[in-house]
Design a protein around this motif. Structure first.
Motif, short mmCIF file in Angstrom:
data_model
loop_
_atom_site.label_atom_id
_atom_site.label_comp_id
_atom_site.label_asym_id
_atom_site.label_seq_id
_atom_site.Cartn_x
_atom_site.Cartn_y
_atom_site.Cartn_z
N VAL A 339 34.92 17.12 27.68
CA VAL A 339 34.40 17.96 28.62
C VAL A 339 35.32 19.21 28.56
O VAL A 339 35.05 20.20 28.40
N LEU A 340 36.67 18.74 28.46
CA LEU A 340 37.71 20.01 28.70
C LEU A 340 37.65 20.39 27.40
O LEU A 340 37.83 21.98 27.46
N ASN A 341 37.24 20.02 26.42
CA ASN A 341 37.12 20.80 25.12
C ASN A 341 36.03 21.99 25.08
O ASN A 341 36.13 22.96 24.59
N TRP A 342 34.75 21.40 25.72
CA TRP A 342 33.92 22.46 25.88
C TRP A 342 34.05 23.60 27.01
O TRP A 342 33.77 24.67 26.63
N LEU A 343 34.83 23.21 28.00
CA LEU A 343 35.19 24.05 28.98
C LEU A 343 36.28 25.27 28.39
O LEU A 343 36.25 26.38 28.65
N LYS A 344 37.10 24.59 27.68
CA LYS A 344 38.19 25.44 26.85
C LYS A 344 37.53 26.48 25.98
O LYS A 344 37.77 27.77 25.84
N ASP A 345 36.18 25.86 25.35
CA ASP A 345 35.95 27.13 24.34
C ASP A 345 35.05 28.07 25.08
O ASP A 345 34.93 29.26 24.75
N LEU A 346 34.40 27.77 26.06
CA LEU A 346 33.83 28.56 26.92
C LEU A 346 34.42 29.64 27.89
O LEU A 346 34.09 30.72 27.69
N THR A 347 35.50 28.99 28.07
CA THR A 347 36.51 30.03 28.80
C THR A 347 37.07 30.95 27.86
O THR A 347 37.29 32.33 27.92
N ASN A 348 37.44 30.72 26.48
CA ASN A 348 38.10 31.37 25.28
C ASN A 348 36.93 32.34 25.09
O ASN A 348 37.18 33.44 24.72
N ARG A 349 35.64 32.18 25.28
CA ARG A 349 34.43 33.01 24.86
C ARG A 349 34.21 33.98 26.07
O ARG A 349 33.21 34.63 26.02
N LYS A 350 34.77 33.59 27.33
CA LYS A 350 34.45 34.37 28.42
C LYS A 350 33.00 34.22 28.84
O LYS A 350 32.35 35.16 29.17
N ASP A 351 32.44 33.22 28.63
CA ASP A 351 30.99 33.02 29.04
C ASP A 351 30.84 32.58 30.39
O ASP A 351 30.69 31.27 30.50
N LEU A 357 27.10 27.50 35.41
CA LEU A 357 26.12 26.00 35.35
C LEU A 357 26.77 25.09 35.16
O LEU A 357 26.67 23.87 35.77
N TRP A 358 28.01 24.87 34.25
CA TRP A 358 28.65 23.87 33.96
C TRP A 358 29.41 23.31 35.18
O TRP A 358 29.62 22.12 35.60
N TYR A 359 30.19 24.36 35.70
CA TYR A 359 31.05 24.02 37.41
C TYR A 359 30.03 23.29 38.07
O TYR A 359 30.57 22.69 39.15
N ASN A 360 28.82 23.86 38.29
CA ASN A 360 28.01 23.29 39.42
C ASN A 360 27.41 21.91 38.99
O ASN A 360 26.97 21.25 39.96
N PHE A 388 43.38 24.67 34.65
CA PHE A 388 44.09 25.91 33.84
C PHE A 388 42.64 26.65 33.55
O PHE A 388 42.63 27.82 33.73
N TYR A 389 41.66 25.93 33.13
CA TYR A 389 40.40 26.67 32.75
C TYR A 389 39.69 27.10 33.90
O TYR A 389 39.04 28.17 34.11
N LEU A 390 39.65 26.27 35.15
CA LEU A 390 38.71 26.39 36.27
C LEU A 390 39.44 27.92 36.93
O LEU A 390 38.76 28.79 37.46
N ASP A 391 40.85 28.03 36.89
CA ASP A 391 41.57 29.35 37.39
C ASP A 391 41.17 30.41 36.69
O ASP A 391 40.87 31.34 37.47
N ALA A 392 40.80 30.35 35.53
CA ALA A 392 40.43 31.59 34.64
C ALA A 392 39.04 31.77 35.19
O ALA A 392 38.70 33.12 35.35
N TYR A 393 38.13 30.89 35.63
CA TYR A 393 36.86 31.21 36.16
C TYR A 393 36.89 31.74 37.70
O TYR A 393 36.18 32.64 37.77
#
Length: 535
Positions: A339-351, A357-360, A388-393
């Motif tokens: 799951v962290l790999n997907w969050l990392k990718d979405l964060t890098n894409r700034k989606d 949707l994911w965090y909820n 680290f990823y949630l902080d960016a969001y």
């Protein structure tokens, strides 16, 4: 004394690796010559063992060089000089260690005979009629890999069919026939690394390796193979990939899929490589849909966790998040690293829209993961990556409620992040409380922070001082009583600041009455002028 700390067999294995890493070319002959001169001039000094497999030393030169030498994996060694790879300083340190178990002269003589050994290998290869790979044909690469592996099995004694010999023997041969084009070279590196990974599993099936007993001997080589694959993928991402690569890329999924089809160790690593390759160089809608069908068909015959995650990754690439979430609910919390790999990718894409949707949706995964029977270090590591990823969001959306909900879910493993948030928001009473919950006493907290809280919100500190005093009194010794009196004086100051002197006086009177039998404590209170000294 140095000799007693050395493992003779490991040093000899290191020597064999260096022979593989440094073919007897004219350039390498000059390098060995310079290293020998450096070693024989006693230029290596302050040689020190840092761990079972790591040594440090300094080497005299125009500018002294600091060397860290890794016995089992010399390729991981480092030097402060600007040279790349195995430099003369690293080799001089190696000779200093090798001299403790064998003759350095013997090593150099054997090394210089590698040209003759290579010619012998060529004769063997010709005997078995191994064909060179065609740079422009993936099938030619795969055929070459299989022929070379068969040859390696024939010429390598069974007791030497180990991860080390596979990596430095078999893989080294494959590397020598890499294409010259940068794009093809990177793709070749991906395929050779996958091939060697699969050969490890073949050795397990052949009984040469034991999946459990040999796990830790295989692990560093799997890490090296992963690094090669990720580095090669990163290299390919920098190119606008030419159409000439399409036939290779279109046939690459078969090899990548094999990582999901095998069973045994390194499940997470195999899935991570699959996800990385598909998320980058293979991420084309037509190919993703085709892979989805192939995985579904295989899954109908035999369900595996690897293929389940593989199908979820296809859903991720196709942006079928609701279908992915349905599958996620069927798996246990061990899937969090994926799951962290997907969050990392979405964060890098700034989606950010998709991340909302994911965090909820995934809070239950974090909650269950924090309850797993894993080491604190492992749990804390995963939670730290998540934040680290949630902080960016959070910085982008300012969703305070969501951020704090995850902090509460992940306690105590999110203690650092929660502590920083509460202090930044000046929620001092809660800040003190979470420190108490994880076992910090008021005396262990940073003094400057306590002074700041005492100045801005003194009432927030009062409960902690009460707890600390009670704990000290339970110790029932003179030094604890003295410390409790110091705490009582600080507590008195806080009560005065908050204009609650009456409560303080009532508390001290109750404390005096309840500790009448603790004569030593009563004496310390009198010395500290906390109670009247009159009889």
């Amino acid at each position: 004394m140095l000799q007693h700390n050395l493992n003779e067999e490991e040093v000899k294995q290191t020597a064999e690796q260096i022979k593989e890493l440094l073919p007897a070319t004219d350039e390498n002959k000059q390098l060995i010559k310079k290293a020998l001169i450096t070693y024989r001039q006693d230029s290596v000094y302050r040689l020190k063992q840092e761990s079972d497999t790591e040594w440090s030393a300094y080497v005299h030169d125009v500018v002294a060089a600091r060397v860290h030498f890794h016995v089992l994996f010399p390729v991981r060694s480092s030097c402060s000089c600007p040279a790349e790879g195995l430099c003369k300083h690293i080799l001089a340190v190696f000779f200093s260690l090798y001299a403790q178990v064998e003759s350095v002269t013997g090593f150099t003589e054997n090394w210089s005979e590698q040209d003759e050994l290579q010619r012998s290998k060529e004769l063997i290869r010709q005997h078995f009629q191994v064909k060179r790979p065609d740079e422009q044909s993936l099938q030619s690469w795969l055929t070459f890999f299989q022929d070379e592996f068969n040859l390696w099995l024939k010429r390598t004694p069974k007791h030497q069919q180990t991860p080390q010999h596979l990596y430095y023997g078999y893989l080294s041969i494959l590397k020598k026939h890499a294409p010259t084009s940068p794009e093809f070279k990177s793709l070749y590196a991906i395929h050779t690394s996958i091939d060697v990974w699969l050969r490890l599993h073949e050795l397990i099936d052949l009984g040469r390796l034991d999946a459990e007993k040999d796990f830790y001997s295989m692990n560093p080589y799997v890490e090296q193979l992963m690094n090669t694959i990720f580095d090669s993928v990163d290299h390919l991402k920098t190119y606008a990939l030419s159409f000439s690569l399409d036939p290779f890329l279109e046939n690459t999924p078969t090899a990548v899929r094999t990582l999901l089809q095998i069973s045994g160790p390194f499940q997470h690593e195999r899935v991570a490589v699959f996800m990385e390759i598909w998320g980058t160089i293979l991420n084309r809608g037509k190919w993703v849909k085709k892979e989805t069908e192939l995985l579904k068909n295989a899954q109908q015959q035999e369900q595996t966790v690897e293929r389940t995650i593989g199908l979820m990754h296809m859903d991720y690439l196709l942006k079928e998040d609701e279908r992915l979430f349905q599958q996620l609910q069927l798996l246990n919390a061990h899937i969090l690293p994926n799951v962290l790999n997907w969050l990392k990718d979405l964060t890098n894409r700034k989606d950010w829209k998709r991340l909302k949707l994911w965090y909820n949706e995934i809070s239950y995964v974090l909650e269950e993961y924090c309850q797993l029977d894993l080491s604190y270090r492992e749990l804390r590591g995963a939670v730290s990556d998540f934040f680290f990823y949630l902080d960016a969001y959070f910085k982008q959306t300012k969703d305070h409620h969501l951020y704090e909900r995850y902090l509460q879910i992940c306690m105590p493993y999110a203690f650092t992040e929660y502590s920083q948030l509460l202090y930044a928001q000046q929620r001092y009473a809660e800040w003190i409380e979470i420190h108490s919950l994880v076992g910090f006493s008021i005396s262990e907290l940073e003094k400057e922070l306590i002074k700041q809280i005492a100045k801005e919100e003194p009432e927030a500190l009062i409960p902690s001082y009460h707890r600390e005093i009670s704990l000290l009194l339970d110790q029932k010794n003179r030094s604890a009583y003295r410390e409790s009196v110091k705490m009582l004086k600080k507590l008195r100051t806080l009560y005065h600041k908050t204009k609650k002197t009456a409560i303080w006086e009532r508390y001290v009177k109750q404390l005096q009455d309840s500790t009448k039998r603790l004569r030593a404590f009563q004496e310390e209170m009198k010395k500290g002028k906390l109670i009247d000294d009159t009889p």
